[in-house]
Write an enzyme that holds these catalytic residues in place. Structure first.
Site, PDB file in Angstrom:
ATOM      1  N   SER A 130       0.726  -1.105   0.149  1.00 46.98           N
ATOM      2  CA  SER A 130      -0.072   0.133  -0.242  1.00 46.98           C
ATOM      3  C   SER A 130       0.892   1.188   0.103  1.00 46.98           C
ATOM      4  O   SER A 130       0.398   2.467  -0.308  1.00 46.98           O
ATOM      5  CB  SER A 130      -0.982  -0.030   1.158  1.00 46.98           C
ATOM      6  OG  SER A 130      -0.144  -0.068   2.259  1.00 46.98           O
ATOM      7  N   HIS A 167      -4.877  13.425   1.829  1.00 43.37           N
ATOM      8  CA  HIS A 167      -4.380  13.304   0.401  1.00 43.37           C
ATOM      9  C   HIS A 167      -4.911  14.243  -0.604  1.00 43.37           C
ATOM     10  O   HIS A 167      -5.812  14.972  -0.311  1.00 43.37           O
ATOM     11  CB  HIS A 167      -4.661  12.028  -0.060  1.00 43.37           C
ATOM     12  CG  HIS A 167      -3.779  10.760   0.304  1.00 43.37           C
ATOM     13  ND1 HIS A 167      -4.054   9.993   1.535  1.00 43.37           N
ATOM     14  CD2 HIS A 167      -2.621  10.281  -0.123  1.00 43.37           C
ATOM     15  CE1 HIS A 167      -3.062   9.191   1.731  1.00 43.37           C
ATOM     16  NE2 HIS A 167      -2.276   9.210   0.807  1.00 43.37           N
ATOM     17  N   LYS A 197      -7.400  11.656  -5.508  1.00 44.07           N
ATOM     18  CA  LYS A 197      -7.610  10.582  -4.662  1.00 44.07           C
ATOM     19  C   LYS A 197      -8.889   9.694  -4.671  1.00 44.07           C
ATOM     20  O   LYS A 197      -9.911  10.281  -4.575  1.00 44.07           O
ATOM     21  CB  LYS A 197      -6.941  10.177  -3.505  1.00 44.07           C
ATOM     22  CG  LYS A 197      -6.678   8.745  -2.947  1.00 44.07           C
ATOM     23  CD  LYS A 197      -5.642   8.933  -1.917  1.00 44.07           C
ATOM     24  CE  LYS A 197      -5.431   7.381  -1.281  1.00 44.07           C
ATOM     25  NZ  LYS A 197      -5.120   6.500  -2.294  1.00 44.07           N
TER      26      LYS A 197
HETATM   27  N1  LIG Z   1       1.843   2.102  -2.858  1.00 46.30           N
HETATM   28  C1  LIG Z   1       2.249   3.285  -3.127  1.00 46.30           C
HETATM   29  O1  LIG Z   1       3.382   3.548  -2.422  1.00 46.30           O
HETATM   30  C2  LIG Z   1       1.368   4.176  -3.725  1.00 46.30           C
HETATM   31  C3  LIG Z   1       0.184   3.835  -4.549  1.00 46.30           C
HETATM   32  N2  LIG Z   1      -0.385   4.703  -5.098  1.00 46.30           N
HETATM   33  C4  LIG Z   1      -1.749   4.226  -5.639  1.00 46.30           C
HETATM   34  O2  LIG Z   1      -1.418   3.941  -7.078  1.00 46.30           O
HETATM   35  C5  LIG Z   1      -2.394   4.219  -7.851  1.00 46.30           C
HETATM   36  C6  LIG Z   1      -2.145   5.163  -8.792  1.00 46.30           C
HETATM   37  O3  LIG Z   1      -1.792   6.273  -8.529  1.00 46.30           O
HETATM   38  P1  LIG Z   1      -1.336   7.794  -9.280  1.00 46.30           P
HETATM   39  O4  LIG Z   1      -0.489   7.363 -10.363  1.00 46.30           O
HETATM   40  O5  LIG Z   1      -1.331   8.906  -8.685  1.00 46.30           O
HETATM   41  O6  LIG Z   1      -2.758   7.936 -10.210  1.00 46.30           O
HETATM   42  P2  LIG Z   1      -3.043   8.498 -11.635  1.00 46.30           P
HETATM   43  O7  LIG Z   1      -4.355   8.642 -11.854  1.00 46.30           O
HETATM   44  O8  LIG Z   1      -2.136   9.892 -11.725  1.00 46.30           O
HETATM   45  O9  LIG Z   1      -2.390   7.532 -12.504  1.00 46.30           O
HETATM   46  C7  LIG Z   1      -3.186   6.381 -12.913  1.00 46.30           C
HETATM   47  C8  LIG Z   1      -2.973   5.821 -14.495  1.00 46.30           C
HETATM   48  O10 LIG Z   1      -3.339   4.742 -14.606  1.00 46.30           O
HETATM   49  C9  LIG Z   1      -4.200   4.793 -15.834  1.00 46.30           C
HETATM   50  N3  LIG Z   1      -5.195   3.859 -16.108  1.00 46.30           N
HETATM   51  C10 LIG Z   1      -6.632   3.633 -15.466  1.00 46.30           C
HETATM   52  N4  LIG Z   1      -7.064   2.597 -15.796  1.00 46.30           N
HETATM   53  C11 LIG Z   1      -6.141   1.911 -16.576  1.00 46.30           C
HETATM   54  C12 LIG Z   1      -6.060   0.731 -16.865  1.00 46.30           C
HETATM   55  N5  LIG Z   1      -7.233  -0.091 -17.034  1.00 46.30           N
HETATM   56  N6  LIG Z   1      -5.132   0.075 -17.549  1.00 46.30           N
HETATM   57  C13 LIG Z   1      -3.981   0.965 -17.689  1.00 46.30           C
HETATM   58  N7  LIG Z   1      -3.746   1.998 -17.268  1.00 46.30           N
HETATM   59  C14 LIG Z   1      -4.895   2.769 -16.625  1.00 46.30           C
HETATM   60  C15 LIG Z   1      -4.934   6.233 -15.870  1.00 46.30           C
HETATM   61  O11 LIG Z   1      -5.198   6.701 -17.366  1.00 46.30           O
HETATM   62  P3  LIG Z   1      -6.334   8.069 -17.385  1.00 46.30           P
HETATM   63  O12 LIG Z   1      -5.840   9.094 -16.685  1.00 46.30           O
HETATM   64  O13 LIG Z   1      -6.387   8.067 -18.715  1.00 46.30           O
HETATM   65  O14 LIG Z   1      -7.615   7.336 -16.611  1.00 46.30           O
HETATM   66  C16 LIG Z   1      -3.750   7.006 -15.397  1.00 46.30           C
HETATM   67  O15 LIG Z   1      -2.745   7.378 -16.416  1.00 46.30           O
HETATM   68  C17 LIG Z   1      -3.627   4.503  -6.865  1.00 46.30           C
HETATM   69  O16 LIG Z   1      -4.384   3.544  -6.572  1.00 46.30           O
HETATM   70  C18 LIG Z   1      -2.880   5.234  -5.804  1.00 46.30           C
HETATM   71  O17 LIG Z   1      -3.497   4.934  -4.770  1.00 46.30           O
HETATM   72  C19 LIG Z   1      -0.125   6.174  -5.296  1.00 46.30           C
HETATM   73  C20 LIG Z   1       1.208   6.481  -4.638  1.00 46.30           C
HETATM   74  C21 LIG Z   1       1.998   5.448  -3.943  1.00 46.30           C
HETATM   75  O1  LIG Z   2      -3.122   7.803  -3.951  1.00 40.36           O
HETATM   76  C1  LIG Z   2      -2.017   8.396  -3.435  1.00 40.36           C
HETATM   77  O2  LIG Z   2      -1.503   9.325  -4.266  1.00 40.36           O
HETATM   78  C2  LIG Z   2      -1.423   7.400  -2.623  1.00 40.36           C
HETATM   79  N1  LIG Z   2      -1.757   6.278  -2.496  1.00 40.36           N
HETATM   80  C3  LIG Z   2      -1.456   5.220  -1.471  1.00 40.36           C
HETATM   81  C4  LIG Z   2      -2.303   4.987  -0.501  1.00 40.36           C
HETATM   82  O3  LIG Z   2      -3.577   4.843  -0.846  1.00 40.36           O
HETATM   83  O4  LIG Z   2      -2.096   4.856   0.945  1.00 40.36           O
HETATM   84  C5  LIG Z   2       0.225   5.782  -0.949  1.00 40.36           C
HETATM   85  C6  LIG Z   2       0.310   7.121  -0.895  1.00 40.36           C
HETATM   86  O5  LIG Z   2      -0.337   7.472   0.376  1.00 40.36           O
HETATM   87  C7  LIG Z   2      -0.320   8.211  -1.985  1.00 40.36           C
END
Ligand SMILES: NC(=O)C1=CN([C@@H]2O[C@H](COP(=O)(O)OP(=O)(O)OC[C@H]3O[C@@H](n4cnc5c(N)ncnc54)[C@H](OP(=O)(O)O)[C@@H]3O)[C@@H](O)[C@H]2O)C=CC1
Ligand SMILES: O=C(O)C1=N[C@H](C(=O)O)C[C@H](O)C1
Length: 370
Positions: free
Chosen positions: A221, A255, A259
């Site tokens: 996560s 956040h 989100k």
């Molecule tokens: N574990 C960790 O450390 C972290 C986890 N996260 C999690 O990661 C996820 C993504 O975060 P983030 O990058 O900020 O989100 P964004 O919305 O910036 O990026 C998500 C991307 O995925 C694309 N997308 C949507 N559906 C699909 C699909 N079916 N197949 C391929 N690509 C797809 C979106 O396209 P489009 O915009 O065109 O819809 C977008 O480009 C979230 O669930 C977040 O909570 C985030 C940060 C850290």
């Molecule tokens: O959506 C985000 O940006 C993030 N998602 C992760 C979470 O749901 O905990 C990790 C981080 O906090 C950023």
């Protein structure tokens, strides 16, 4: 190379331990245990030469931030420089099971590079905020991005380029992550994923796919080292606070406004760890939700056995998580506040490097041990 040869990398090095005083036991100072490092000595002191064997040990050292070394022996400077950012290498020695020293050069080089993370082929699934940051860090670390799959080119899962990836790094959405894992598994590609919010619906099945059908997923996560440390502090504090019922506990996460899920995946992980340690709480519940325009929904009311998690969506906040213990007399709060997304992205790339040589369901506990 013969099959019975165990690759051993014997390095003699001077370690400059960045935490603690002049004498530091790695067991205490770092998220690792001496036994796993296989140093041959139990304690490592700043400025003292130690022997380190196995690439895994070096890898873990790099992950732990031990980056200042004076190398006395070895070869393959490219491999080492990649890990330790500029360490110099002169001679490289490895032994087989019978301790017979053999020195090999180019024929092994490829093998080491492959094992070792150099020029890993990475596919990105999801090219949003995280996908872009991961691309930048992966390239800086010498990897190649062979395929980028976003919402509009999902047919590329069937492409030769995608299939050629050592690991795919997936950051998309709560709704799409599971299907992406299935697609990558079908293409025979291991996955590192940070997408949150999919576990209630698909967690069991994903565990089964990894444990019974041989697929590999490294999921967390939160991939940042800071949150891994914070998680350990959370568990330790909860263990202490379990003996002090005068303190009630609640959590809060903040956040950015984009989100999609609440509470955050990190908050859920912290809450589950906390509940595990504190007998008087047996489940977490959603508390209040503060929307970007300041509107508050939900409730602060919850039963004594429930751990309330409040969510706030505000501006472009990368992620703040707090655990609050409150009593009539005082309040104890611990907070992790991410300044940007770099920590998440670097952690995801480190996890990919780890995943390239490991199998099954992998977590941050495999990367960092506290
Ligand atoms: N574990 C960790 O450390 C972290 C986890 N996260 C999690 O990661 C996820 C993504 O975060 P983030 O990058 O900020 O989100 P964004 O919305 O910036 O990026 C998500 C991307 O995925 C694309 N997308 C949507 N559906 C699909 C699909 N079916 N197949 C391929 N690509 C797809 C979106 O396209 P489009 O915009 O065109 O819809 C977008 O480009 C979230 O669930 C977040 O909570 C985030 C940060 C850290
Ligand atoms: O959506 C985000 O940006 C993030 N998602 C992760 C979470 O749901 O905990 C990790 C981080 O906090 C950023």
């Amino acid at each position: 190379m013969q099959d019975d040869v165990v690759i051993m990398y014997v390095f003699v090095m001077t370690v400059d331990v960045p935490v603690g005083g002049s004498s530091v036991n790695l067991d205490v100072a770092h998220p690792c245990r001496p036994v796993q490092f296989d140093f041959g000595v139990e304690k490592v002191r700043a400025g003292v030469s130690v022997e380190c064997s196995r690439v895994d040990d070096l890898y873990r050292l790099a992950v732990c931030g031990l980056q200042r070394f004076e190398w006395k022996e070895f070869v393959f400077p490219d491999v080492v420089q990649q890990l330790f950012h500029g360490a110099r290498a002169e001679k490289f020695i490895f032994t087989n099971k019978s301790n017979e020293i053999q020195v090999k050069s180019l024929s092994l080089r490829e093998k080491i590079s492959a094992y070792y993370l150099k020029n890993m082929k990475i596919a990105l699934i999801g090219y949003g905020k995280m996908g872009h940051m991961i691309e930048q860090i992966a390239l800086e670390r010498g990897h190649e991005i062979v395929s980028i799959i976003d919402i509009d080119n999902r047919e590329d899962f069937a492409s030769e380029a995608f299939r050629s990836a050592d690991v795919a790094i997936e950051f998309t959405t709560p709704q799409t992550a599971y299907d992406n894992y299935l697609q990558a598994f079908a293409a025979g590609v291991k996955v590192v994923s940070g997408s949150t919010g999919w576990i209630p619906e698909h967690g069991e099945e994903v565990r089964r796919l990894c444990r019974e059908e041989g697929h590999t997923l490294f999921w967390s996560s939160n991939f940042s080292l800071g949150v891994a440390i914070f998680g350990a502090v959370n568990r330790y504090l909860a263990h202490i606070m379990s003996g002090f019922p005068a303190y009630d506990v609640r959590m809060e996460e903040v956040h950015h406004v984009h989100k999609l899920d609440a509470p955050s995946g990190t908050a859920i992980t912290l809450a589950e760890d906390l509940i595990h340690a504190i007998g008087r709480k047996d489940k977490w519940v959603k508390g209040t939700f503060t929307a970007p325009d300041g509107t508050v929904s939900g409730t602060e009311a919850c039963a004594a056995n429930e751990l309330r998690v409040d969510s706030i969506r505000r501006g472009e906040v990368p992620g703040i998580h707090s655990v609050v213990y409150d009593s009539e007399a005082d309040c104890i709060t611990i907070t992790h506040d991410a300044h940007n997304r770099k920590g998440f992205a670097l952690g995801a790339v480190l996890a990919a490097e780890y995943t390239a040589t490991h199998e099954g369901l992998l977590t941050m506990d495999d990367l960092f041990q506290f």
